[in-house]
Design a protein around this motif. Structure first.
Motif, mmCIF file in Angstrom:
data_model
loop_
_atom_site.group_PDB
_atom_site.id
_atom_site.type_symbol
_atom_site.label_atom_id
_atom_site.label_comp_id
_atom_site.label_asym_id
_atom_site.label_seq_id
_atom_site.Cartn_x
_atom_site.Cartn_y
_atom_site.Cartn_z
ATOM 1 N N GLY A 151 11.861 -12.704 -42.990
ATOM 2 C CA GLY A 151 12.404 -11.620 -41.869
ATOM 3 C C GLY A 151 13.027 -11.759 -40.514
ATOM 4 N N ILE A 152 12.557 -13.137 -40.083
ATOM 5 C CA ILE A 152 12.611 -13.725 -38.845
ATOM 6 C C ILE A 152 13.527 -14.897 -38.845
ATOM 7 C CG2 ILE A 152 11.632 -14.464 -36.893
ATOM 8 C CD1 ILE A 152 9.417 -12.349 -37.609
ATOM 9 N N GLN A 153 14.267 -15.068 -37.964
ATOM 10 C CA GLN A 153 14.998 -16.441 -38.086
ATOM 11 C C GLN A 153 14.826 -16.859 -36.327
ATOM 12 O OE1 GLN A 153 19.075 -15.725 -38.521
ATOM 13 N NE2 GLN A 153 19.406 -15.179 -36.242
ATOM 14 N N GLY B 72 18.497 -19.698 -31.331
ATOM 15 C CA GLY B 72 18.732 -20.986 -30.784
ATOM 16 C C GLY B 72 18.986 -20.843 -29.363
ATOM 17 N N SER B 73 19.806 -19.981 -28.953
ATOM 18 C CA SER B 73 19.969 -20.365 -27.393
ATOM 19 C C SER B 73 19.890 -18.811 -26.900
ATOM 20 C CB SER B 73 21.326 -20.666 -26.973
ATOM 21 O OG SER B 73 22.189 -19.896 -27.626
ATOM 22 N N GLY B 74 18.734 -18.157 -27.237
ATOM 23 C CA GLY B 74 18.752 -16.701 -26.993
ATOM 24 C C GLY B 74 18.049 -16.622 -25.392
ATOM 25 N N LEU B 75 17.542 -15.711 -25.085
ATOM 26 C CA LEU B 75 16.761 -15.212 -23.928
ATOM 27 C C LEU B 75 16.285 -16.339 -23.088
ATOM 28 C CD1 LEU B 75 15.869 -12.803 -22.240
ATOM 29 C CD2 LEU B 75 13.878 -12.761 -23.677
ATOM 30 N N ILE B 76 15.107 -16.992 -23.879
ATOM 31 C CA ILE B 76 14.229 -18.074 -23.351
ATOM 32 C C ILE B 76 14.267 -18.929 -24.341
ATOM 33 C CG2 ILE B 76 12.328 -18.625 -22.169
ATOM 34 C CD1 ILE B 76 11.652 -15.719 -21.789
ATOM 35 N N GLY B 77 15.113 -18.640 -25.389
ATOM 36 C CA GLY B 77 14.903 -19.597 -26.686
ATOM 37 C C GLY B 77 15.513 -21.181 -26.236
ATOM 38 N N GLY B 78 15.467 -21.825 -27.547
ATOM 39 C CA GLY B 78 15.840 -23.238 -27.230
ATOM 40 C C GLY B 78 14.800 -24.192 -26.486
ATOM 41 N N GLY C 93 8.540 -21.211 -29.156
ATOM 42 C CA GLY C 93 9.830 -20.592 -29.350
ATOM 43 C C GLY C 93 9.738 -19.223 -29.057
ATOM 44 N N VAL C 94 11.148 -18.664 -28.774
ATOM 45 C CA VAL C 94 11.244 -17.119 -28.806
ATOM 46 C C VAL C 94 11.955 -16.903 -30.023
ATOM 47 C CG1 VAL C 94 12.058 -14.928 -27.660
ATOM 48 C CG2 VAL C 94 11.331 -17.236 -26.325
ATOM 49 N N ILE C 95 11.264 -16.025 -30.968
ATOM 50 C CA ILE C 95 12.145 -15.727 -32.470
ATOM 51 C C ILE C 95 12.692 -14.301 -32.135
ATOM 52 C CG2 ILE C 95 11.194 -17.398 -33.650
ATOM 53 C CD1 ILE C 95 9.223 -15.622 -34.661
ATOM 54 N N SER C 96 13.560 -14.147 -33.051
ATOM 55 C CA SER C 96 14.413 -12.734 -33.092
ATOM 56 C C SER C 96 14.046 -12.056 -34.320
ATOM 57 C CB SER C 96 15.993 -12.992 -32.769
ATOM 58 O OG SER C 96 16.512 -12.405 -33.690
ATOM 59 N N ASP C 97 13.599 -10.797 -34.176
ATOM 60 C CA ASP C 97 13.166 -10.103 -35.443
ATOM 61 C C ASP C 97 14.585 -9.478 -35.871
ATOM 62 O OD1 ASP C 97 12.056 -8.325 -37.183
ATOM 63 O OD2 ASP C 97 10.544 -7.861 -35.688
ATOM 64 N N ASN C 98 14.763 -9.921 -37.329
ATOM 65 C CA ASN C 98 15.988 -9.473 -38.226
ATOM 66 C C ASN C 98 15.769 -8.148 -38.754
ATOM 67 O OD1 ASN C 98 17.443 -11.420 -37.335
ATOM 68 N ND2 ASN C 98 17.478 -12.440 -39.103
ATOM 69 N N SER C 99 14.973 -7.269 -38.077
ATOM 70 C CA SER C 99 14.666 -5.905 -38.856
ATOM 71 C C SER C 99 16.178 -5.154 -38.647
ATOM 72 C CB SER C 99 13.631 -5.302 -38.352
ATOM 73 O OG SER C 99 13.669 -5.162 -37.026
ATOM 74 N N ALA C 100 16.075 -4.376 -39.606
ATOM 75 C CA ALA C 100 17.443 -3.395 -39.705
ATOM 76 C C ALA C 100 17.611 -2.454 -38.478
ATOM 77 C CB ALA C 100 17.596 -2.629 -40.931
ATOM 78 N N PRO C 101 18.722 -2.026 -37.804
ATOM 79 C CA PRO C 101 18.505 -1.288 -36.453
ATOM 80 C C PRO C 101 18.433 0.150 -36.941
ATOM 81 C CG PRO C 101 21.051 -2.099 -37.297
ATOM 82 C CD PRO C 101 20.052 -2.699 -38.447
ATOM 83 N N LEU C 102 17.916 0.826 -36.158
ATOM 84 C CA LEU C 102 17.840 2.335 -36.408
ATOM 85 C C LEU C 102 18.998 3.051 -36.255
ATOM 86 C CD1 LEU C 102 14.869 2.952 -34.039
ATOM 87 C CD2 LEU C 102 14.739 2.780 -36.525
ATOM 88 N N ARG C 103 19.442 4.061 -37.065
ATOM 89 C CA ARG C 103 20.783 4.753 -36.997
ATOM 90 C C ARG C 103 20.673 5.964 -36.571
ATOM 91 N NH1 ARG C 103 24.991 2.261 -39.713
ATOM 92 N NH2 ARG C 103 25.721 4.261 -40.582
ATOM 93 N N ARG C 104 21.377 6.280 -35.550
ATOM 94 C CA ARG C 104 21.239 7.654 -35.011
ATOM 95 C C ARG C 104 22.542 8.468 -35.072
ATOM 96 N NH1 ARG C 104 18.088 6.661 -29.355
ATOM 97 N NH2 ARG C 104 16.624 5.499 -30.494
ATOM 98 N N TYR C 105 22.677 9.723 -35.229
ATOM 99 C CA TYR C 105 23.950 10.127 -35.199
ATOM 100 C C TYR C 105 24.373 10.560 -33.973
ATOM 101 C CZ TYR C 105 27.777 13.357 -36.917
ATOM 102 O OH TYR C 105 29.042 14.004 -37.053
#
Lengths: 179, 121
Positions: free
Chosen positions: A80-82, A85-91, A110-122
């Motif tokens: 789920g998580i990758q 590389g050069s994110g907020l405080i990553g790297g 490291g700082v990792i980013s959570d790849n969960s699907a976004p929430l969808r709102r109408y």
């Protein structure tokens, strides 16, 4: 062994917990961010800590190498998580941190980013809405973030009181000179 | 008999303080890693290490303090078993130990000083 080395260990923890709190703050600030640099909604970040140096015995090193430690954990999470590389405080280069960090302390692996699907709102009026009128929002739960922030605050406080204790010990050992 | 300023007690106290700060470092390390996945609480048996240090004239403490994982702690799902309560108590205990060592050592030195200044009276 000197007492200032003990303070370095606690200082590394203060640094790491502060990074954790910053990441939580950034998550909460971006809870409604639908547009990042690459046009996708913001993704939740979180930090992974690792032990630095320490008095690791052969047995401990072996045990952690055999999958007891972070290695096994990363495998479990990798779906789920990758790594970011050069994110907020990553790297943050973990080997560089380990090389000059305080022995026995902690470092942000490291700082990792959570790849969960976004929430969808109408919300068809939103400029970021898709053709179907739905907008993708980051999947950030304020409750989770608050719990994380409280954990970081508590750990920070505990390590700060350890620094206080160490300062008292250093000043009491200076009292030997006064006798 | 050789004249010496250090006494067997002050030698022992030096080792006591060294071991106490060694233990303090482990406690600080445990506290620092309270959120590190897979980290195991570290410590050593103080009494055993101190006894070993007292019997060893060479004064090298490294061999006397075999750092090991602490047993009997509950692991969390991420494999970390640091207990904030245990580490807080350890820290308080080590502080008092250190203070005790320092106070007795001060007393030792003031004895030596009063012996040196005895003729002033």
């Amino acid at each position: 062994m000197n007492l200032f080395g003990v303070m370095d260990v606690s200082a590394s923890a203060l640094r790491a917990e502060r990074v954790r709190a910053e990441v939580v703050a950034s998550n909460m600030a971006n809870a409604e961010t639908t547009r990042t640099a690459d046009g996708t909604p913001y993704q939740r970040h979180h930090v992974v800590f690792e032990e630095v140096g320490g008095n690791g015995s052969f047995q401990q090193t072996l045990a952690s190498q055999m999958g007891d430690g972070l290695g096994g954990l990363n495998n479990g999470f990798s779906s789920g998580i990758q790594p970011l590389g050069s994110g907020l405080i990553g790297g943050l280069n973990s080997s560089a941190v380990a090389a000059n960090g305080a022995p026995g302390g902690v470092a942000v692996a490291g700082v990792i980013s959570d790849n969960s699907a976004p929430l969808r709102r109408y919300d068809p009026g939103n400029p970021d809405a898709g053709k179907d009128g739905y907008v993708a929002y980051p999947d950030i739960n304020p409750l989770t973030e608050m719990v994380d922030l409280m954990g970081a605050t508590r750990s920070y406080g505990m390590n700060a009181s350890a620094v206080q204790a160490e300062k008292n010990m250093v000043s009491s050992s200076l009292d030997i000179l006064k006798s | 008999m050789a004249m010496q300023v250090t006494t067997p007690l002050s030698d022992a106290l030096g080792k006591y303080l060294d071991l106490t700060s060694e233990q303090m470092k482990l406690t600080a390390g445990n506290m620092a890693n309270v959120d590190t996945p897979g980290y195991r609480t570290k410590g050593f048996n103080f009494e055993q290490a101190f006894l070993g240090a007292l019997n060893d004239a060479t004064g090298s403490l490294g061999a006397q303090a075999p750092v090991a994982n602490v047993d009997g702690l509950v692991s969390r799902p991420d494999g970390n078993n640091v207990s904030m309560d245990r580490e807080g108590m350890q820290m308080a205990k080590e502080q008092l130990q250190f203070r005790f060592g320092v106070e007795v050592l001060k007393d030792q030195y003031s004895n030596v000083m009063s012996a040196i200044h005895a003729e002033d009276k």
